[in-house]
Design a protein around this motif. Sequence first.
Motif, mmCIF file in Angstrom:
data_model
loop_
_atom_site.group_PDB
_atom_site.id
_atom_site.type_symbol
_atom_site.label_atom_id
_atom_site.label_comp_id
_atom_site.label_asym_id
_atom_site.label_seq_id
_atom_site.Cartn_x
_atom_site.Cartn_y
_atom_site.Cartn_z
ATOM 1 N N VAL A 55 0.663 -1.114 -0.058
ATOM 2 C CA VAL A 55 0.143 0.014 -0.160
ATOM 3 C C VAL A 55 0.855 1.251 0.036
ATOM 4 O O VAL A 55 1.982 1.381 0.690
ATOM 5 N N THR A 56 0.432 2.102 -0.970
ATOM 6 C CA THR A 56 1.100 3.447 -0.996
ATOM 7 C C THR A 56 1.174 4.384 0.470
ATOM 8 O O THR A 56 0.053 4.202 1.321
ATOM 9 N N ALA A 57 2.082 5.478 0.445
ATOM 10 C CA ALA A 57 1.908 6.233 1.661
ATOM 11 C C ALA A 57 0.378 6.998 1.753
ATOM 12 O O ALA A 57 0.073 7.535 2.732
ATOM 13 N N LEU A 58 -0.220 7.167 0.482
ATOM 14 C CA LEU A 58 -1.513 7.918 0.370
ATOM 15 C C LEU A 58 -2.609 6.762 0.644
ATOM 16 O O LEU A 58 -3.975 7.216 0.306
ATOM 17 N N GLY A 59 -2.188 5.412 0.865
ATOM 18 C CA GLY A 59 -3.457 4.424 1.132
ATOM 19 C C GLY A 59 -3.926 3.798 -0.012
ATOM 20 O O GLY A 59 -4.951 3.044 -0.019
ATOM 21 N N ALA A 60 -3.280 3.816 -1.183
ATOM 22 C CA ALA A 60 -3.838 3.084 -2.499
ATOM 23 C C ALA A 60 -2.934 1.990 -2.687
ATOM 24 O O ALA A 60 -1.807 2.068 -2.114
ATOM 25 N N LEU A 61 -3.357 1.008 -3.369
ATOM 26 C CA LEU A 61 -2.518 -0.130 -3.491
ATOM 27 C C LEU A 61 -1.372 0.152 -4.420
ATOM 28 O O LEU A 61 -1.519 0.816 -5.429
ATOM 29 N N GLU A 62 -0.265 -0.401 -4.272
ATOM 30 C CA GLU A 62 0.900 -0.268 -5.074
ATOM 31 C C GLU A 62 0.499 -1.089 -6.749
ATOM 32 O O GLU A 62 -0.188 -1.891 -6.544
ATOM 33 N N ASN A 63 0.983 -0.262 -7.686
ATOM 34 C CA ASN A 63 0.815 -0.898 -8.960
ATOM 35 C C ASN A 63 2.120 -2.099 -9.191
ATOM 36 O O ASN A 63 2.737 -1.654 -10.117
ATOM 37 N N GLU A 64 2.009 -2.891 -8.179
ATOM 38 C CA GLU A 64 3.254 -4.010 -8.639
ATOM 39 C C GLU A 64 2.461 -5.282 -8.125
ATOM 40 O O GLU A 64 1.481 -5.305 -7.252
ATOM 41 N N LYS A 65 3.136 -6.324 -8.888
ATOM 42 C CA LYS A 65 2.540 -7.645 -8.741
ATOM 43 C C LYS A 65 2.565 -8.040 -7.143
ATOM 44 O O LYS A 65 3.774 -7.866 -6.304
ATOM 45 N N PRO A 66 1.593 -8.447 -6.355
ATOM 46 C CA PRO A 66 1.722 -8.812 -5.198
ATOM 47 C C PRO A 66 2.495 -10.132 -4.986
ATOM 48 O O PRO A 66 2.692 -10.915 -5.780
ATOM 49 N N GLU A 67 2.957 -10.398 -3.631
ATOM 50 C CA GLU A 67 4.090 -11.327 -3.170
ATOM 51 C C GLU A 67 3.282 -12.411 -2.549
ATOM 52 O O GLU A 67 2.343 -12.194 -1.641
ATOM 53 N N ILE A 68 3.479 -13.541 -3.017
ATOM 54 C CA ILE A 68 2.848 -14.797 -2.511
ATOM 55 C C ILE A 68 3.815 -15.596 -1.722
ATOM 56 O O ILE A 68 4.916 -16.011 -2.028
ATOM 57 N N LEU A 69 3.377 -15.887 -0.341
ATOM 58 C CA LEU A 69 4.132 -16.699 0.528
ATOM 59 C C LEU A 69 3.509 -17.795 0.770
ATOM 60 O O LEU A 69 2.459 -17.952 1.180
ATOM 61 N N LYS A 70 4.003 -19.046 0.705
ATOM 62 C CA LYS A 70 3.434 -20.436 0.510
ATOM 63 C C LYS A 70 4.006 -21.044 1.867
ATOM 64 O O LYS A 70 5.048 -21.068 2.307
ATOM 65 N N PHE A 71 2.760 -21.673 2.605
ATOM 66 C CA PHE A 71 2.923 -22.290 3.661
ATOM 67 C C PHE A 71 3.663 -23.797 3.445
ATOM 68 O O PHE A 71 3.591 -24.427 2.397
ATOM 69 N N PHE A 72 4.758 -23.737 4.137
ATOM 70 C CA PHE A 72 5.657 -25.167 4.120
ATOM 71 C C PHE A 72 6.623 -24.971 3.333
ATOM 72 O O PHE A 72 7.607 -25.789 3.149
ATOM 73 N N ASP A 73 6.659 -24.114 2.265
ATOM 74 C CA ASP A 73 7.536 -23.663 1.432
ATOM 75 C C ASP A 73 8.483 -22.634 1.771
ATOM 76 O O ASP A 73 9.836 -22.988 1.881
ATOM 77 N N GLU A 74 7.676 -21.502 2.229
ATOM 78 C CA GLU A 74 8.807 -20.381 2.677
ATOM 79 C C GLU A 74 8.202 -19.981 4.293
ATOM 80 O O GLU A 74 9.172 -19.440 4.932
ATOM 81 N N ILE A 75 7.058 -20.199 4.606
ATOM 82 C CA ILE A 75 6.553 -19.908 5.728
ATOM 83 C C ILE A 75 6.268 -20.910 6.758
ATOM 84 O O ILE A 75 5.535 -22.037 6.130
#
Length: 124
Positions: A55-75
């Motif tokens: 989220v940007t400082a102005l409270g909007a979503l950033e225009n970039e691909k979201p990061e996905i964290l997988k259970f048991f692979d990364e977290i």
Amino acid sequence: MAKITMEVLEETLKKYNIENNYDNFIFGYKLSKLIGFADMQIFGIGKNSIILLPVTALGALENEKPEILKFFDEIEGFELKKGLLSHTLIISFLDGKKLKYKINKFVIPYPWHNESVKRLLDKE
């Protein structure tokens, strides 16, 4: 602050061809002593993964691909610790590192956040 609706979140997931299997979305932030909110994210919590939507400082979503964290692979898992004024979201990684974000109990323009926090705390 820009208003992020569930429709905006769903459109973002579609834009990046991400399956919408996230049951809960919560807004979190880390504080910086110099500039206030330093790092703001919306966390989508699902059965097999957590998605991070910046989220940007102005409270909007950033225009970039979201990061996905997988259970048991990364977290290893996550925990929502109750607090008096706010809660803390702790994401534990398999390598022992942890991410910690402040989670307000209520965020007035985000009813989806308020419902998700309640559901997550009721599960405990």
